[in-house]
Design a protein around this motif. Structure first.
Motif, PDB file in Angstrom:
ATOM      1  N   ASN A 113       1.389 -25.118  -9.087  1.00 55.87           N
ATOM      2  CA  ASN A 113       1.456 -23.946  -9.282  1.00 55.87           C
ATOM      3  C   ASN A 113       2.733 -23.305  -9.911  1.00 55.87           C
ATOM      4  N   GLY A 114       1.730 -23.051 -10.515  1.00 57.31           N
ATOM      5  CA  GLY A 114       2.987 -21.933 -12.219  1.00 57.31           C
ATOM      6  C   GLY A 114       3.448 -21.102 -12.077  1.00 57.31           C
ATOM      7  N   THR A 115       4.743 -21.011 -12.304  1.00 57.93           N
ATOM      8  CA  THR A 115       5.144 -19.645 -12.764  1.00 57.93           C
ATOM      9  C   THR A 115       5.061 -18.624 -13.012  1.00 57.93           C
ATOM     10  N   ASP A 116       4.142 -19.002 -14.848  1.00 58.86           N
ATOM     11  CA  ASP A 116       3.339 -18.500 -15.212  1.00 58.86           C
ATOM     12  C   ASP A 116       2.465 -17.895 -14.199  1.00 58.86           C
ATOM     13  N   LYS A 117       2.125 -16.744 -14.134  1.00 58.73           N
ATOM     14  CA  LYS A 117       0.914 -16.153 -13.331  1.00 58.73           C
ATOM     15  C   LYS A 117      -0.258 -15.998 -14.527  1.00 58.73           C
ATOM     16  N   THR A 118      -0.502 -16.465 -15.645  1.00 56.51           N
ATOM     17  CA  THR A 118      -1.226 -15.731 -16.404  1.00 56.51           C
ATOM     18  C   THR A 118      -1.371 -17.416 -16.825  1.00 56.51           C
ATOM     19  N   VAL A 119      -1.004 -18.391 -17.212  1.00 58.01           N
ATOM     20  CA  VAL A 119      -1.639 -19.498 -17.402  1.00 58.01           C
ATOM     21  C   VAL A 119      -1.540 -20.243 -16.810  1.00 58.01           C
ATOM     22  N   ASP A 120      -2.131 -21.785 -16.556  1.00 58.19           N
ATOM     23  CA  ASP A 120      -2.419 -22.956 -15.796  1.00 58.19           C
ATOM     24  C   ASP A 120      -1.604 -23.199 -16.369  1.00 58.19           C
ATOM     25  N   VAL A 121      -1.099 -24.265 -15.420  1.00 61.13           N
ATOM     26  CA  VAL A 121      -0.280 -25.237 -15.643  1.00 61.13           C
ATOM     27  C   VAL A 121      -0.852 -26.696 -14.507  1.00 61.13           C
ATOM     28  N   GLY A 122      -0.298 -28.277 -15.212  1.00 62.80           N
ATOM     29  CA  GLY A 122      -0.821 -29.655 -14.268  1.00 62.80           C
ATOM     30  C   GLY A 122      -0.055 -30.320 -15.229  1.00 62.80           C
ATOM     31  N   VAL A 123      -0.598 -31.363 -14.675  1.00 62.74           N
ATOM     32  CA  VAL A 123      -0.205 -32.642 -14.908  1.00 62.74           C
ATOM     33  C   VAL A 123      -1.052 -33.403 -15.230  1.00 62.74           C
TER      34      VAL A 123
ATOM     35  N   HIS B 256       8.296  -8.111 -13.511  1.00 62.36           N
ATOM     36  CA  HIS B 256       8.431  -9.918 -13.062  1.00 62.36           C
ATOM     37  C   HIS B 256       6.961 -10.520 -13.645  1.00 62.36           C
ATOM     38  N   LEU B 257       6.000 -10.259 -14.055  1.00 67.29           N
ATOM     39  CA  LEU B 257       5.575 -11.060 -15.102  1.00 67.29           C
ATOM     40  C   LEU B 257       6.082 -11.070 -16.114  1.00 67.29           C
ATOM     41  N   PHE B 258       6.646 -10.663 -17.197  1.00 66.85           N
ATOM     42  CA  PHE B 258       7.029 -10.610 -18.119  1.00 66.85           C
ATOM     43  C   PHE B 258       8.076 -12.278 -17.952  1.00 66.85           C
ATOM     44  N   TRP B 259       8.926 -11.174 -16.681  1.00 68.87           N
ATOM     45  CA  TRP B 259       9.818 -12.592 -16.654  1.00 68.87           C
ATOM     46  C   TRP B 259       9.770 -14.051 -16.527  1.00 68.87           C
ATOM     47  N   ARG B 260       8.718 -14.050 -15.176  1.00 72.21           N
ATOM     48  CA  ARG B 260       7.727 -15.668 -15.062  1.00 72.21           C
ATOM     49  C   ARG B 260       7.274 -16.007 -16.103  1.00 72.21           C
ATOM     50  N   ARG B 261       7.248 -15.719 -17.276  1.00 67.49           N
ATOM     51  CA  ARG B 261       6.524 -15.628 -18.608  1.00 67.49           C
ATOM     52  C   ARG B 261       7.656 -16.108 -19.140  1.00 67.49           C
ATOM     53  N   ALA B 262       9.120 -15.647 -19.187  1.00 65.51           N
ATOM     54  CA  ALA B 262       9.733 -15.452 -20.274  1.00 65.51           C
ATOM     55  C   ALA B 262      10.359 -17.348 -19.783  1.00 65.51           C
ATOM     56  N   THR B 263      10.696 -17.547 -18.240  1.00 64.19           N
ATOM     57  CA  THR B 263      11.082 -18.322 -18.012  1.00 64.19           C
ATOM     58  C   THR B 263       9.985 -19.379 -18.108  1.00 64.19           C
ATOM     59  N   SER B 264       9.378 -19.465 -17.671  1.00 66.73           N
ATOM     60  CA  SER B 264       7.917 -20.852 -17.907  1.00 66.73           C
ATOM     61  C   SER B 264       8.635 -20.888 -19.663  1.00 66.73           C
TER      62      SER B 264
END
Length: 740
Positions: A185-195, A330-338
């Motif tokens: 469950n990625g912080t940035d909602k505009t790109v996937d995150v995985g292991v 908040h979407l830009f905030w999420r991206r910056a945090t990620s």
């Protein structure tokens, strides 16, 4: 300014912005959060690939656009401003790292796949515990990664794995057995995150990428990530400026509130530094390892790591509306945090940078080659002759090497090289290119001290533009030779940098003017032969419109000086009292009410000069502490790294402005931005120095001096206009926020 400096790069960024507006407006992106997280490529991916945006940096032979990574940086910045979703950054980074490998037929085929639109992700050595064991047909890979951006949607994974001999770079295929990708469950909602987990994954020999340095791969990843972070911050500047212009409270736009103006102006300053650091990191990728790592670490500290906090600052200016799910902020905030999380701890970059810059400096110079060779030969001849001469007298306003007078200085002055951009005969009308050539040639001769005009550097341009020829000939050559000293009589007890409340009066009399008034904070008035003075010539007009600009003989009757003793115990400043001081008509520059415009030009010169002070090493004490063996050495290195990252960003800001001017573009706001940035940088450096050198500041006479330069700090923080005045200028003149 954007990362791109050329018209072609601007056009490329505009094309990306237009593509995003057509295909991926934010409201549409919001509806695809779930599919993006699951690793589905955006519906427009093929069209994005068809435009070649993802492969600008790849060679034409492999199907790319044949551009540079600097061009690709413009794509990433524009995509970030538009919040373009999907694995754009991971894919571009993967192909850029793969392009570092030795170009075998297998690598060429791989790059062709990237050019054709294969999505990808990168797993750096620090982000996994992969182990690769060699076998007859290739490598067997086991282990797992941490959370990785874009890995769920990746058709190819460029990953580092450890072997008994070191690290090997491999191209992994997620569709093959032995490799499993687990969604997170990625912080940035505009790109996937995985292991990624590898369990006996078989990697063929031709999937190995030889010749990739781990450090270079990391620097590429950090530099490109910095471009996205810089774009994210730039969106914040645009969004909050629009908000402050239109949002009203208490019956007026909130952009008139000074606190918000200053906060928005600081956001712009930090944005410009982030853009400069990102641009420098990308251009450094073609340089040697030390230069590349200094620039990349600087970008991590100036663009990527600060970005979450800068977006949060933006949110506080929006207020509660910016904290809602419906608002895009908040979407830009999420991206910056990620993004900040993706590069690892910022402290690691600060400490590494401090270790590097203990003995090295970032070379930010513009590489000129053999451009304007004839002009260079003329400069070389003058400076080589100057090396055979010596100055034999101290400076008129202080015993400083750069103000010393004598045959050497006279030769350089008469050749027009003290202020080469000035018109002949005072300069050589040097173009921006020629000024850089002169800078280079002085730098090649460290034993030749470049003469300084001191305060007169800010005053003589007004004489050149507005004084009659005989006045110019009277003052300018002698000043350039160091025989005449100047002071600037602007500030008053009731009128600071703004000067709108100027009270000193100039009354017209036969043959000239009678001046009465009181000036304060006048540097070097006690050693000056002449002063540039502002006085009100017309008391009936508003504020700045009734001001004249006068040249005053500091030995004239009616002038009384009272030194102002500073916290250092010295008295470099003065109060100046003027009682019926007569100034001849010929000493009025321009018309009786032209003073404000001339003053603005003078203060602009002052801000440019002050921004140039960054070329002096302000972190020398930290550098010395870093050379010592001490328990807190890692803290010292981190403080040094942070200081040098900030200083380098200011230097690069200036270099970018020069490149724009060389390209024929109009001057930008770099001087005001650099002045504010210098203010922030000096405060940070001295805070760290006092803390880490403690208890040395208990006494004044330490070696090296610590307290003395610290107590001189206010002169630099206030000179040329306080930080607050500069923030007003940035907010109102650059961002266009409304005045009160």
């Amino acid at each position: 300014m954007t990362i791109g400096l050329t018209p072609e790069q601007t056009q490329l960024a505009d094309a990306v912005a237009q593509f995003a507006a057509r295909n991926a407006p934010v409201d549409k992106t919001r509806r695809t959060f779930d599919t993006l997280a699951a690793g589905e490529l955006p519906s427009w991916w093929d069209e994005f690939v068809g435009n070649g945006f993802h492969a600008v940096h790849l060679s034409e032979e492999s199907g790319g656009q044949g551009g540079s990574l600097s061009d690709t940086a413009c794509v990433l910045e524009a995509a970030a401003i538009a919040l373009l979703p999907g694995p754009v950054l991971p894919t571009v980074t993967a192909s850029a790292i793969a392009a570092l490998a030795e170009h075998t037929p297998a690598v060429e085929a791989l790059l062709a796949r990237f050019s054709a639109g294969a999505s990808a992700a990168v797993i750096l050595p620090a982000d996994n515990d992969f182990r690769a064991t060699p076998g007859p047909a290739g490598w067997t890979v086991t282990g797992s990664s941490g959370a990785v951006l874009g890995v769920c949607s990746a058709q190819l994974i460029v990953a580092a794995a450890r072997t008994d001999a070191g690290v090997v770079w491999l191209v992994l295929d997620p569709s093959e057995p032995g490799l499993d990708v687990e969604r997170r469950n990625g912080t940035d909602k505009t790109v996937d995150v995985g292991v990624v987990r590898a369990d006996g994954y078989a990697c063929p020999d031709d999937a190995a990428l030889d010749g990739i340095s781990d450090e270079e791969a990391r620097d590429v990843a950090v530099a490109l990530t910095a471009c996205v972070a810089a774009g994210t911050i730039r969106w914040c500047v645009q969004a909050v400026t629009d908000h402050l212009r239109t949002r009203e409270q208490f019956g007026r736009p909130i952009g008139t509130f000074q606190a918000l103006q200053h906060q928005a102006a600081m956001l712009l300053v930090n944005s410009e530094l982030a853009v400069s650091a990102a641009w420098d990191a990308v251009r450094s990728l073609t340089e040697d390892a030390a230069q590349r790592r200094i620039a990349a670490s600087g970008a991590a500290l100036m663009a990527v790591a600060p970005s979450p906090g800068l977006v949060l600052d933006t949110l506080t200016m929006f207020g509660a509306i910016g904290y809602t799910w419906e608002h895009d902020l908040h979407l830009f905030w999420r991206r910056a945090t990620s993004l900040a999380a993706s590069i690892g701890p910022a402290g690691r970059y600060a400490e590494e940078l401090g270790e590097l810059t203990r003995s090295r400096t970032r070379d930010v110079s513009v590489k000129l080659g053999d451009l304007d060779a004839e002009f260079r030969r003329e400069v070389v001849a003058v400076l080589d002759e100057a090396l055979t001469l010596r100055n034999d007298k101290p400076g008129r306003q202080g015993d400083y090497p750069n103000q010393a007078t004598g045959p050497q200085r006279t030769l350089i002055a008469d050749a027009g090289l003290i202020a080469p951009h000035w018109p002949r005969p005072w300069g050589v009308e040097a173009t921006q290119l020629q000024q850089l050539i002169i800078d280079e040639e002085f730098a090649k001769r460290p034993d030749l001290v470049r003469p300084s005009l001191g305060i007169s550097e800010w005053i003589l341009p007004s004489l050149i533009s507005s004084a009659p020829e005989h006045i110019q000939r009277r003052f300018i050559p002698a000043t350039q030779r160091g025989e005449v000293g100047w002071c600037q009589l602007f500030s008053e007890p009731g009128a600071g940098s703004d000067l709108a409340a100027l009270a000193t009066r100039a009354t017209k009399v036969d043959g000239g003017w009678r001046i009465n008034g009181h000036k304060i904070w006048t540097s070097s008035a006690h050693t000056a032969d002449y002063g540039a003075l502002l006085a009100r010539t017309d008391p009936d007009v508003a504020k700045h419109r009734g001001i004249g600009y006068f040249i005053v003989d500091m030995s004239a009757d009616g002038i009384e000086l009272q030194p102002i003793r500073q916290a250092t115990g010295e008295a470099h400043f003065n109060e100046v009292f003027l009682s019926d001081v007569f100034v001849p008509d010929e000493m009025l520059l321009g018309g009786p009410t032209d003073g404000w415009n001339l003053a603005i030009a003078t203060m602009a010169q002052e801000r440019v000069a002050i921004s140039g002070y960054v070329n002096f090493d302000r972190a020398s004490i930290l550098r010395g502490l870093a050379d010592q063996e001490r328990p807190d050495r890692s803290r010292v290195l981190a403080a040094l790294g942070e200081a040098d990252a900030y200083a380098n960003a200011i230097k690069v800001l200036a270099v970018r402005e020069v490149l724009r001017l060389l390209d024929g573009q109009a001057a930008g706001p770099a001087s005001s931005i650099a002045k504010v940035a210098m203010n922030v940088m000096l405060r940070r450096i001295f805070t760290a120095t006092l803390e880490l050198a403690a208890p040395a500041a208990l006494v004044e006479d330490t070696e090296p001096p610590i307290v003395e330069p610290y107590f001189h700090l206010p002169a630099e923080l206030i000179g040329g206009g306080t930080k607050e005045i500069q923030l007003n200028i940035i907010a109102q003149m650059i961002l266009g926020l409304p005045r009160q």
